[in-house]
Write an enzyme that holds these catalytic residues in place. Structure first.
Site, short mmCIF file in Angstrom:
data_model
loop_
_atom_site.label_atom_id
_atom_site.label_comp_id
_atom_site.label_asym_id
_atom_site.label_seq_id
_atom_site.Cartn_x
_atom_site.Cartn_y
_atom_site.Cartn_z
N HIS A 183 22.96 -49.54 -15.15
CA HIS A 183 23.65 -49.17 -16.39
C HIS A 183 25.00 -49.89 -16.43
O HIS A 183 26.05 -49.29 -16.22
CB HIS A 183 23.85 -47.65 -16.47
CG HIS A 183 22.59 -46.87 -16.64
ND1 HIS A 183 22.09 -46.52 -17.87
CD2 HIS A 183 21.72 -46.38 -15.72
CE1 HIS A 183 20.96 -45.83 -17.71
NE2 HIS A 183 20.72 -45.74 -16.41
N GLU A 208 14.08 -36.47 -15.52
CA GLU A 208 15.20 -36.41 -14.59
C GLU A 208 15.71 -34.97 -14.54
O GLU A 208 16.79 -34.65 -15.00
CB GLU A 208 16.31 -37.38 -15.03
CG GLU A 208 17.35 -37.62 -13.96
CD GLU A 208 18.38 -38.67 -14.36
OE1 GLU A 208 19.25 -38.95 -13.52
OE2 GLU A 208 18.32 -39.18 -15.50
#
Length: 455
Positions: free
Chosen positions: A85, A244
């Site tokens: 990211h 997640e």
């Protein structure tokens, strides 16, 4: 032990690196080697014009003017980070996670994104992250980019500039990341066009805007079908953030597998995280692993970040690791990679874009030792295959002579120390410059009081 000569990796003359030790997972085209107990072998690697000319069992490589005897040191290819990211990185000091939880990370990141994510800020932080990765020996990165309607166009434009500037240094891919409910509206078409223009991948996270994963999506199948239709129309692969959470009963991975098959996308889908898979009962786990295998989905585990986020509650020690069942997936024939994920942001306050460190921690967290076997594949050949990069993650003739050389002679030595004295070689030459200073990043950071800026 013999030291590495000063002239090593400093000239362009043909060279044979003798007695280099490398996990056989990094040596796909070498035959006749005898692996040691760690699954590594001694090889001679001939280099010419910045590329690998040949790889052969130790003692059989050609004699060349610049030969260097590595004396059995570990030499690895530069590594591949298939899930990062770069747009979020290095914001933890200005917008910290208030409680270390996943929801706290979402809230803090949304705040920082709204206040600061403009072209100059994005480019500065992306390039800092890339400089760290390059110095550690990472040569390819797939980054997810926050792509909500109010942010996506600006972030993708900034990434496009960074890609051009770094095209000869780190191979880059980008994935559109946004909550799945964007596929209910017209912006999804605009985003798909932006992704196609940049040569990226379609993606998303299987929750709605502002909600938790466990809240579910009643129209998930329809949203997935629209995502696949947009991807198919533009011939784009797909990479999703999945499950997640510890909410095993609401797992979306099987829905994604069925949608992959339904839309004829077998072999073109990657799913990251898949944490709740580890909390399913054995029969359910086996069923879902079979679905993933039949759909040809690749799985990426993010052990450092998910151990940081999952099962975090104030005043309580976590009870589970938060990582997906890698051993079971690999045993079923599913391609699995390990990756770094977030770096110094609300989702993970630490890290340095170092895939060797990620691998070292991953082996310990996931119990990929005793024996090590082909565990090294998770950081090289597997992520390179997911990204479609034949020139990365392995040592083979014709590939760039890009390596990580360590003062380690066994896998336990690789894992025992951070390898901060590693030598990174790119295209046959030693990489100079080292890690970038935080001062170059922090001094120009928006919102930081002047008295805290680095000199």
């Amino acid at each position: 032990m013999q030291s590495i000569p000063e002239h090593a990796f400093t000239t362009d003359r043909p060279t044979t690196l003798r007695r280099a030790r490398s996990p056989v997972a990094f040596l796909p085209e070498v035959v006749g080697v005898a692996p040691d107990r760690d699954g590594a072998a001694l090889v001679d690697i001939a280099i010419a014009d910045g590329r690998v000319a040949s790889v052969a069992p130790a003692g059989s490589g050609p004699a060349l003017p610049g030969d260097v005897d590595l004396g059995g040191r570990h030499l690895w290819p530069t590594l591949v980070d298939v899930h990062a990211h770069l747009d979020k990185g290095h914001i933890v000091e200005r917008t910290p996670n208030p409680d270390g939880t996943h929801f706290g990370a979402l809230t803090a990141t949304a705040e920082d994104r709204t206040r600061f994510w403009r072209r100059d800020d994005l480019i500065r932080r992306m390039e800092f992250g890339l400089a760290c990765a390059e110095a550690h020996g990472v040569s390819a990165i797939r980054t997810h980019l926050d792509s909500q309607e109010e942010q996506g166009p600006e972030t993708w434009a900034a990434f496009g500039e960074v890609s051009v500037a770094w095209k000869n240094r780190v191979a880059l891919q980008a994935v559109a990341l946004a909550p799945m409910d964007i596929f209910r509206g017209p912006y999804a078409e605009q985003l798909a066009d932006i992704v196609a223009e940049t040569g990226g991948l379609m993606g998303g996270v299987t929750r709605a805007t502002g909600s938790r994963i466990e809240d579910g999506l009643a129209d998930l199948d329809a949203l997935l079908d629209r995502l696949f239709a947009l991807a198919s129309d533009r011939d784009l692969d797909v990479d999703l953030h999945v499950d997640e959470t510890n909410y095993a009963a609401g797992a979306t991975l099987p829905d994604i597998a069925r949608a992959t098959i339904r839309n004829g996308y077998e072999g073109r889908v990657t799913c990251g995280h898949c944490c709740s898979l580890a909390l399913q009962d054995e029969a359910t786990l086996a069923e879902h692993v079979r679905l993933v295998r039949d759909a040809g989905i690749s799985i990426v585990t993010l052990p450092t970040v998910n151990m940081y986020l999952q099962d975090r509650q104030a005043g309580r020690t976590p009870r589970w690791r938060g990582v997906t069942p890698v051993t079971e997936l690999r045993a079923a024939g599913v391609r699995v990679a390990v990756a770094g994920d977030n770096c110094r942001d609300p989702f993970y306050a630490y890290g340095d874009h170092d895939m060797l460190d990620t691998f070292r921690q991953g082996v310990k967290i996931l119990h990929l030792d005793h024996p090590y076997g082909d565990a090294a594949a998770l950081a090289g050949p597997a992520p390179a295959a997911i990204m479609g990069l034949s020139d990365h993650g392995a040592i083979r003739p014709g590939a760039p002579a890009s390596f990580i050389v360590m003062n380690a002679w066994s896998m336990d030595q690789v894992l025992a120390r951070p390898q901060s004295d590693r030598i990174v070689v790119r295209n046959g030459r030693r990489l100079a410059g080292g890690l970038p200073s935080y001062a170059t990043l922090v001094a120009a950071e928006p919102g930081r009081p002047t008295e805290h800026a680095a000199a």
